[in-house]
Design an enzyme around this catalytic site. Structure first.
Site, PDB file in Angstrom:
ATOM      1  N   ARG A 292     -24.462  -2.812  26.201  1.00  0.00           N
ATOM      2  CA  ARG A 292     -25.137  -3.670  27.167  1.00  0.00           C
ATOM      3  C   ARG A 292     -25.333  -5.057  26.565  1.00  0.00           C
ATOM      4  NH1 ARG A 292     -23.604  -0.462  30.139  1.00  0.00           N
ATOM      5  NH2 ARG A 292     -24.688   0.722  31.773  1.00  0.00           N
ATOM      6  N   GLN A 321     -25.290  -9.638  35.073  1.00  0.00           N
ATOM      7  CA  GLN A 321     -23.950  -9.378  35.592  1.00  0.00           C
ATOM      8  C   GLN A 321     -23.970  -9.497  37.107  1.00  0.00           C
ATOM      9  OE1 GLN A 321     -22.270  -6.349  32.112  1.00  0.00           O
ATOM     10  NE2 GLN A 321     -22.254  -5.692  34.220  1.00  0.00           N
ATOM     11  N   HIS A 340     -16.993  -6.653  33.068  1.00  0.00           N
ATOM     12  CA  HIS A 340     -17.375  -5.268  32.733  1.00  0.00           C
ATOM     13  C   HIS A 340     -16.350  -4.293  33.313  1.00  0.00           C
ATOM     14  CE1 HIS A 340     -21.026  -2.331  32.275  1.00  0.00           C
ATOM     15  NE2 HIS A 340     -19.933  -1.887  31.684  1.00  0.00           N
TER      16      HIS A 340
END
Length: 386
Positions: A292, A321, A340
């Site tokens: 993370r 994000q 991601h």
């Protein structure tokens, strides 16, 4: 007849108010208090023109985990959106009467304490993937919600991606790629900081399913393998992998040529790698983080890359994000960042789509989920989030 949700909220509040410091009683929202139509809200990324290119592309808005027909055939309402930020977003409109919210780590719908308070009917929060830190887990536990994820669904996907990123950094791959697309040819500009992985010391911070698999994948490369975790590996497995346990993280970091972050984001690990922690690492250390983004101090990483103390940084996780256009990691030197993506390969999507469907089936039938899928159950957080 089950109590109404409003009565349950009042009862839960009263129970908490009467609890002593040494004895508390959590009144959970009954997942199976009533049959009939449920409202399920999914938050995923949009695939646009890519949605139809692969029938197994399940994790996007357009294909919605492949469960729309199944849900609607049973009379349930299924709302899917990518619009998740701000007071007027689509997610916000549906929170008050949603029974289930499904979201992913790749395009997370942040379920804050404020949103949980508005969610009068909410019973279940599902993560299509691994990592439920986009949910305020304490608020969810206090509200008696169940939080679950598809544990194991992207372990292979993320571990493989980490290995790829290690090699990209060690071999100084990106400058060579950029030379080719820019019409250049300068071998020295690549080779001066390209190395073999063999003989290097690689340490993983966190050694759960992904960390262990990464170490297993690294063994044939002939690395010196170290790991730091709150739980020591079984001695037989440790010997099989050839990894050494480091109880003290601050003693492990200076030994590592490569540091891989594999710990969940919790209150304890948020901002864990700050300026002081990074300073303990070798000059020129390579860091891979698919865990993370918020585990790292954003500016400390950017400064470390700019100064050369960090020789290379690669990962697919950011905070927040999607990452804003002015995020410093986009522009720092010696980075190999991507959106991601590591845990949302097509293979992983098939696994987490199937896992979500299985848990919804259990939910409708009033049956428990596999124990490893629970992140919050009956007011208790899973051990890795405590």
């Amino acid at each position: 007849m089950a109590m109404s949700m409003a009565m349950k909220r009042s009862a839960a509040a009263a129970t908490r108010a009467l609890s002593s410091a040494t004895s508390s009683s959590i009144l959970t929202r009954d997942l199976h208090a009533s049959s009939g139509k449920k409202k399920i809200v999914g938050v995923f990324y949009k695939a646009h023109e890519y949605a139809k290119t692969n029938p197994n592309f399940m994790g996007c808005v357009e294909n919605a985990l492949g469960i729309r027909d199944w849900l609607e055939s049973q009379g349930h309402e299924y709302i899917v959106t990518d619009d998740k930020e701000g007071p007027d977003c689509e997610l916000e409109k549906h929170i008050p009467d949603a029974h289930v919210i499904i979201t992913t780590p790749f395009h997370p719908g942040y379920i804050t304490a404020e949103r949980i308070k508005k969610a009068k009917n909410l019973q279940l929060l599902l993560t299509a993937g691994i990592g439920s830190d986009h949910v305020d887990l304490k608020a969810a536990a206090d509200a008696g919600l169940t939080v679950a994820e598809v544990t194991g669904s992207n372990v292979v996907s993320v571990a493989e991606d980490e290995l790829m990123r290690i090699l990209i950094l060690v071999r100084n791959f990106l400058p060579g790629y950029h030379q080719v697309i820019n019409g250049d040819w300068n071998v020295a500009g690549i080779a001066y900081r390209a190395y073999d992985l063999e003989g290097k010391t690689v340490g993983t911070v966190g050694c759960g399913r992904i960390g262990r698999l990464l170490l297993q994948r690294l063994k044939p490369f002939g690395c010196n393998l170290l790991y730091h975790d709150r739980i020591k590996m079984d001695p037989e497995l440790e010997n099989q992998i050839g990894a050494s346990y480091e109880e003290d993280l601050d003693k492990m970091l200076p030994k590592c040529d490569v540091v891989v972050i594999n710990t969940p984001l919790t209150e304890k690990t948020k901002g864990m790698f700050d300026k002081e922690k990074i300073a303990k690492m070798k000059k020129g250390v390579l860091i891979v983080n698919n865990a993370r983004g918020a585990i790292m101090d954003t500016q400390a990483v950017a400064d470390g890359c700019s100064s050369g103390h960090i020789g290379g940084y690669s990962g697919d996780v950011w905070y927040p994000q999607p990452a804003p256009k002015d995020h410093p990691w986009r522009y720092m030197p010696n980075q190999a960042m991507t959106p991601h993506i590591s845990g949302t390969t097509i293979d992983a999507q098939l696994r987490y789509a199937a896992g979500v469907k299985d848990m919804l089936e259990n939910y409708f039938k009033g049956e428990d989920f596999p124990a490893q899928h629970y992140i919050v159950k009956e007011g208790e957080l899973a051990s890795q989030y405590r």
